[in-house]
Design a protein around this motif. Structure first.
Motif, PDB file in Angstrom:
ATOM      1  N   ASN A  20       0.806  -1.220   0.000  1.00 25.78           N
ATOM      2  CA  ASN A  20       0.000   0.000   0.000  1.00 25.78           C
ATOM      3  C   ASN A  20       0.838   1.270   0.000  1.00 25.78           C
ATOM      4  O   ASN A  20       0.473   2.252  -0.621  1.00 25.78           O
TER       5      ASN A  20
ATOM      6  N   ASN B 141      15.179  -0.137   7.549  1.00 27.64           N
ATOM      7  CA  ASN B 141      14.648   0.962   6.747  1.00 27.64           C
ATOM      8  C   ASN B 141      14.124   2.080   7.641  1.00 27.64           C
ATOM      9  O   ASN B 141      13.052   1.966   8.206  1.00 27.64           O
TER      10      ASN B 141
ATOM     11  N   ALA C 128       4.062   3.390   8.389  1.00 23.49           N
ATOM     12  CA  ALA C 128       5.293   2.620   8.622  1.00 23.49           C
ATOM     13  C   ALA C 128       5.642   1.819   7.369  1.00 23.49           C
ATOM     14  O   ALA C 128       4.772   1.219   6.740  1.00 23.49           O
ATOM     15  N   SER C 129       6.931   1.825   7.021  1.00 22.08           N
ATOM     16  CA  SER C 129       7.346   1.128   5.803  1.00 22.08           C
ATOM     17  C   SER C 129       7.960  -0.222   6.161  1.00 22.08           C
ATOM     18  O   SER C 129       8.378  -0.448   7.295  1.00 22.08           O
ATOM     19  N   SER C 130       7.990  -1.102   5.188  1.00 26.24           N
ATOM     20  CA  SER C 130       8.673  -2.378   5.382  1.00 26.24           C
ATOM     21  C   SER C 130      10.132  -2.218   4.920  1.00 26.24           C
ATOM     22  O   SER C 130      10.525  -1.164   4.445  1.00 26.24           O
ATOM     23  N   THR C 131      10.919  -3.279   5.041  1.00 30.97           N
ATOM     24  CA  THR C 131      12.324  -3.170   4.625  1.00 30.97           C
ATOM     25  C   THR C 131      12.499  -3.454   3.136  1.00 30.97           C
ATOM     26  O   THR C 131      13.622  -3.464   2.643  1.00 30.97           O
TER      27      THR C 131
ATOM     28  N   TYR D  46      -4.033  -6.445   7.837  1.00 24.61           N
ATOM     29  CA  TYR D  46      -3.018  -5.841   6.963  1.00 24.61           C
ATOM     30  C   TYR D  46      -3.414  -4.425   6.582  1.00 24.61           C
ATOM     31  O   TYR D  46      -2.601  -3.498   6.627  1.00 24.61           O
TER      32      TYR D  46
ATOM     33  N   GLU E 243      10.067  -1.355  14.437  1.00 25.17           N
ATOM     34  CA  GLU E 243       9.778  -1.808  13.093  1.00 25.17           C
ATOM     35  C   GLU E 243       9.947  -3.315  12.914  1.00 25.17           C
ATOM     36  O   GLU E 243       9.165  -3.941  12.207  1.00 25.17           O
TER      37      GLU E 243
ATOM     38  N   ASP F 113       7.234  -6.013  11.264  1.00 24.76           N
ATOM     39  CA  ASP F 113       7.529  -6.723  10.029  1.00 24.76           C
ATOM     40  C   ASP F 113       7.307  -8.228  10.169  1.00 24.76           C
ATOM     41  O   ASP F 113       6.730  -8.867   9.296  1.00 24.76           O
TER      42      ASP F 113
ATOM     43  N   ARG G 101       3.758  -9.070  10.146  1.00 26.49           N
ATOM     44  CA  ARG G 101       3.191  -9.035   8.822  1.00 26.49           C
ATOM     45  C   ARG G 101       3.476 -10.333   8.072  1.00 26.49           C
ATOM     46  O   ARG G 101       2.663 -10.852   7.350  1.00 26.49           O
TER      47      ARG G 101
END
Lengths: 227, 147
Positions: free
Chosen positions: A56, A146, A155-158, B116, B137, B141, B144
């Motif tokens: 997203n 990241n 929030a972003s993923s790596t 999600y 983070e 992750d 997820r």
């Protein structure tokens, strides 16, 4: 008239005793190698695109790549440093074309000068990339790390840094091997190896590889920094 | 004697072509960068998509000039051009199929995986919490991934 000429050349080309592609063996194989390499890079970039399409949010490249060497802390200059890198690679590609052409004309001195310029361009590009990697690493970015949030603030993923470091790293390794190949070509030119052979065909193959590296950067630059 | 004259002539012609292609590549790059700068101030997704499309077209034309003139492919025999270009046509299908697949995966997750979707709408705190954010983070992750 023109059709008859084509017809005769075609029969000659496929008549045996010579390459139907009208190039020497090594150059043809270099083309095949580059084609397979294009598929490798294509696979990397398509994988990057797929992952980007399947999530997203994604970090904004203009907020990630916004600094340059010796800049003040917190400077906001997106696209500036990477455009310098792009021009360095284009110019080094031009000097490589000139080296190949000088080789065709059997001008040893011109070949050597242009090869040296190409090597300098390659090293300059590698230094730029080393600086950028180091800078991003200092900001906390690496494989599996990241620090940059997505463009919409979520929030972003790596995925972003993983793809960035893998693909620019793979490209940087190609630049590095291209520089090594060019250095070998320079040594062979200076030690008169090509003069003894009577042709500079090897420079053409090294040139093909170098242009391919430039070509890949066109795609990497667009995919990571612009869009 | 006449042979060298022809050779010199050809060499000058090649140099002219190199200069022309260099200028074209530089101009295309500058247009790309200008579009990139222009895009920073635009938020409308439609316009952004349009600009991105233009950038991709410019990228492909740059690739054409490098391959055709710098790598000399345009002046090779037709057989060689076909041997190199036809297999690379696979990319049309690769790109279409994989991007479509990625997009479809996102739609499916957004439709059927409320967790999600919720996760991807949580805003992170700004710069001050940079270090905590990094620690946080990792669990996000892994979470997820197990979903």
């Amino acid at each position: 008239m023109s059709t008859t000429t084509t017809a005769t050349t075609t029969t000659k080309l496929w008549g045996g005793g010579r390459s139907p592609f009208n190039v020497e063996y090594g150059k043809l194989m270099m083309w095949y190698f580059l084609m397979s390499d294009a598929l490798t890079f294509g696979a990397f970039l398509i994988s990057y695109g797929t992952i980007r399409f399947s999530t997203n949010g994604w970090p904004d490249p203009n907020k990630v790549f916004k600094s340059y060497p010796f800049a003040a802390e917190g400077v906001n200059a997106p696209l500036v440093f990477v455009s310098i890198m792009t021009f360095i690679l284009i110019i080094s590609s031009v000097t490589m074309v000139l080296a190949v052409q000088a080789g065709k004309d059997m001008k040893k001195k011109a070949v050597a000068i242009n090869l040296i310029l190409t090597i300098i361009g390659g090293l300059a590009f590698l230094s730029c990339q080393a600086w950028e990697w180091n800078h991003l690493h200092n900001e906390g970015a690496w494989w599996g790390m990241n620090p940059f949030p997505n463009a919409d603030g979520t929030a972003s993923s790596t995925n972003f840094t993983n793809y960035f470091f893998t693909i620019t790293g793979f490209h940087g390794f190609h630049v590095f091997s291209g520089v090594i190949i060019n250095i070998i070509m320079l040594i062979m030119t200076l030690t008169d190896q090509f003069e003894k052979r009577g042709h500079y065909l090897m420079i053409e193959k090294a040139g093909l590889y170098w242009h391919f590296v430039d070509l890949v950067w066109v795609f990497v630059f667009t995919c990571f920094y612009l869009i | 004697m006449s042979h060298t004259a022809i050779h010199e002539d050809h060499s000058a012609e090649v140099k002219k072509e190199v200069v022309r292609v260099t200028i074209i590549l530089s101009v295309l790059t500058i247009i790309e960068l200008a579009l990139g700068f222009f895009m920073m101030g635009i938020d409308a997704p439609g316009t952004r998509l349009l600009i991105k499309g233009i950038i991709v077209i410019l990228m492909l034309s740059k690739a054409f000039y490098i391959v055709a003139y710098f790598m000399h492919l345009k002046h090779e025999v037709r057989n060689l051009i076909m041997t190199i270009c036809v297999p690379l046509c696979l990319f049309f299908w690769f790109i279409t199929a994989f991007l479509y697949d990625g997009n479809s995966f996102r739609n499916l997750r957004n439709t059927y995986d409320p967790h999600y979707k919720e996760q991807s709408t949580i805003k992170v705190e700004k710069k001050e919490l940079k270090h905590e954010e990094k620690k946080e983070e990792a669990p996000v992750d892994t979470q997820r991934r197990t979903d």
